[in-house]
Design a protein around this motif. Structure first.
Motif, PDB file in Angstrom:
ATOM      1  N   ARG A  56       4.343   5.668  -5.485  1.00 46.01           N
ATOM      2  CA  ARG A  56       4.415   5.673  -6.950  1.00 46.01           C
ATOM      3  C   ARG A  56       3.349   6.583  -7.554  1.00 46.01           C
ATOM      4  O   ARG A  56       3.600   7.292  -8.531  1.00 46.01           O
ATOM      5  N   ARG A  57       2.160   6.571  -6.951  1.00 47.10           N
ATOM      6  CA  ARG A  57       1.088   7.420  -7.461  1.00 47.10           C
ATOM      7  C   ARG A  57       1.437   8.906  -7.309  1.00 47.10           C
ATOM      8  O   ARG A  57       1.216   9.708  -8.225  1.00 47.10           O
ATOM      9  N   SER A  58       1.982   9.269  -6.171  1.00 46.48           N
ATOM     10  CA  SER A  58       2.345  10.674  -5.970  1.00 46.48           C
ATOM     11  C   SER A  58       3.465  11.108  -6.914  1.00 46.48           C
ATOM     12  O   SER A  58       3.471  12.238  -7.413  1.00 46.48           O
ATOM     13  N   MET A  59       4.419  10.205  -7.201  1.00 42.54           N
ATOM     14  CA  MET A  59       5.503  10.546  -8.114  1.00 42.54           C
ATOM     15  C   MET A  59       4.988  10.717  -9.541  1.00 42.54           C
ATOM     16  O   MET A  59       5.409  11.632 -10.264  1.00 42.54           O
ATOM     17  N   ARG A  60       4.062   9.864  -9.939  1.00 41.13           N
ATOM     18  CA  ARG A  60       3.508   9.986 -11.287  1.00 41.13           C
ATOM     19  C   ARG A  60       2.684  11.260 -11.430  1.00 41.13           C
ATOM     20  O   ARG A  60       2.709  11.915 -12.469  1.00 41.13           O
ATOM     21  N   SER A  94       0.823  -1.205   0.000  1.00 46.81           N
ATOM     22  CA  SER A  94       0.000   0.000   0.000  1.00 46.81           C
ATOM     23  C   SER A  94       0.861   1.260   0.000  1.00 46.81           C
ATOM     24  O   SER A  94       0.601   2.206  -0.751  1.00 46.81           O
ATOM     25  N   GLU A  95       1.905   1.290   0.836  1.00 42.70           N
ATOM     26  CA  GLU A  95       2.770   2.470   0.897  1.00 42.70           C
ATOM     27  C   GLU A  95       3.560   2.649  -0.401  1.00 42.70           C
ATOM     28  O   GLU A  95       3.768   3.777  -0.849  1.00 42.70           O
ATOM     29  N   THR A  96       3.982   1.546  -1.001  1.00 36.62           N
ATOM     30  CA  THR A  96       4.730   1.644  -2.261  1.00 36.62           C
ATOM     31  C   THR A  96       3.844   2.189  -3.377  1.00 36.62           C
ATOM     32  O   THR A  96       4.276   3.039  -4.170  1.00 36.62           O
TER      33      THR A  96
END
Length: 469
Positions: free
Chosen positions: A110-114, A104-106
């Motif tokens: 990844r979503r925030s970076m994208r 979940s944290e990963t």
């Protein structure tokens, strides 16, 4: 622990003792098929010439850890009641540690970076407009719990002649907990009355007094809003308190009792209304796990969490996830449960990332395309025989590879750095899990140091110390 046995064609036979496995290997009648969990393969016997007994796989699904027990069904007549009683002889105990929180944290990172990268690329179409979810979709962190549990169920089915499966359908019935007067709830009557509520409160309040944080002391069920003032038996109005705090509070209002600590009073009221997160996670995956178990073709028996706690208390068995699995379902007696527990921790199989990212989410450097270095990859179980130098000796553990050929080996609680690849010998390939072993005995639920007599709950009737989890 019992050793898994396969015939020369790879079909499962009855597990044997460690002593018998050593004799078979020493006499040349068997070979090592797998190191962890230990499994041997006979070279002089076929499945058709071997008799098997009734083995049952028991599961105690959890949000963070799933208990797995391999038991032998034993039936014997009871002259006192004139009926046949079903018991369980424990062969192996496992605790499967999930990594749902890590997933979940990963995914969140990844979503925030994208999103940050898309903010600088205005021409790119928004992807959220073409997303669809199939029926029965689960979040990856929850689907992981079902997948890893089923992966180990199928492994044990390959290594042992399992005939049936018993699983705890749900740990907590939230509807029955919120409304104790609901009709048709059988386990709230008779011998199992109250066990579901007690186990829920112990998990929700951390097995400690809500008023003074006292641990390893007898706890009692406490009404936040006293019954004398119109309080109800709903789980949102219940907490745990030690005997001195329960007596001192009596029928006083919570703000009056904690007038000198208003922050604690506010925290207790907020936590009382908040449902247990672990219970929600287990409830979300319970039916999909049941459907997957039924798809194996084996008979599946389902039981409630209240019956599990009732059996464990009746047999005076310490609380661990693996021993909870032993007590799942209909069982009249349990023997040979004082066995070590094999801990299986989900570690994953590496990362798909080709680069590291900076704090803004942009690429920083590149990773090697090949995961293997000199025939080894991170996570492999190896044995290193170092002849000379400061690190001379034998080192056994998980390896972390480097492109330079200088590896690190993670052993029992220690890391040995700078071991040359030429000194390493492969023992077992990485399979995405890390293994360790925990001792289990009558006076020690985990490691031989935690006392179980520290927490005896007359009102809650748990009888388990906080150290046992």
């Amino acid at each position: 622990m019992a050793v898994f046995v396969l015939d020369r064609s790879g079909k499962a036979l009855m597990p044997c003792t460690e002593k018998r496995a050593r004799l078979l290997l020493a006499r040349g009648r068997a070979r090592v098929h797998r190191v962890v969990p230990f499994c041997i393969r006979l070279i002089d016997r076929q499945h058709a010439s071997s008799a098997t007994q009734s083995l049952r796989l028991k599961l105690d699904p959890g949000s963070k850890t799933t208990g797995i027990a391999l038991v032998r069904d034993v039936t014997q007549p009871d002259a006192s009641i004139g009926e046949i009683q079903r018991g369980a002889a424990v062969l192996n105990l496992f605790e499967l540690i999930h990594r749902g929180r890590q997933i979940s944290e990963t995914l969140t990172a990844r979503r925030s970076m994208r999103q940050r990268r898309r903010g600088n690329l205005r021409y790119r179409a928004p992807r959220f407009l073409n997303r669809t979810r199939p029926t029965g979709w689960l979040a990856p962190s929850m689907q992981h719990r079902v997948d890893t549990t089923m992966a180990w169920v199928k492994r044990l089915m390959r290594w042992t002649p399992v005939c049936a499966v018993t699983s705890e359908l749900v740990r907590f019935d939230l509807q029955a907990l919120e409304n104790p007067e609901i009709e048709g709830v059988g386990y709230q009557q008779g011998a199992l009355a109250g066990y579901e509520v007690r186990e829920y409160l112990l998990a929700k309040w951390g097995r400690a007094c809500a008023y003074c944080d006292a641990e390893n002391t007898p706890l009692q069920i406490e009404h936040i809003h006293a019954r004398a003032r119109g309080g109800t038996n709903r789980v949102s109005n219940l907490t745990l308190a030690c005997a001195p705090c329960n007596t001192k509070k009596a029928a006083r209002a919570l703000p009056d009792f904690l007038a000198r600590d208003p922050k604690r009073a506010a925290r207790i009221l907020a936590q009382a209304k908040r449902p247990l997160k672990d219970a929600a996670a287990v409830n979300a995956t319970r039916w999909q796990l049941v459907q997957s178990l039924r798809a194996t073709g084996l008979p599946v028996e389902l039981a409630s969490g209240g019956r599990t706690k009732f059996n464990r208390t009746r047999f005076d068995i310490p609380k661990t996830h693996a021993l909870d699995a032993v007590c799942v379902g209909e069982v009249e007696w349990v023997r040979t449960w004082q066995r070590p527990t094999q801990t299986v921790k989900c570690t994953g199989r590496g990362s798909y990332q080709r680069t590291r990212l900076d704090k803004y989410g942009f690429p920083r450097g590149y990773l090697t395309r090949s995961r293997r270095v000199h025939g080894f990859q991170t996570g492999d179980l190896v044995r290193a025989d170092v002849p000379t130098g400061k690190k001379a000796g034998i080192h056994v553990g998980r390896v972390a590879v480097r492109a330079t050929g200088s590896f690190n080996i993670q052993g029992d609680g220690a890391v040995v750095q700078g071991i040359a690849h030429r000194h390493c010998r492969l023992v077992q390939r990485s399979d995405g899990y890390g293994y360790s072993r925990i001792a289990t005995s009558k006076g020690d639920a985990r490691t031989g140091t935690a006392s179980l007599s520290a927490l005896s709950l007359p009102a809650v009737n748990d009888g388990v110390s906080r150290a046992t989890g």
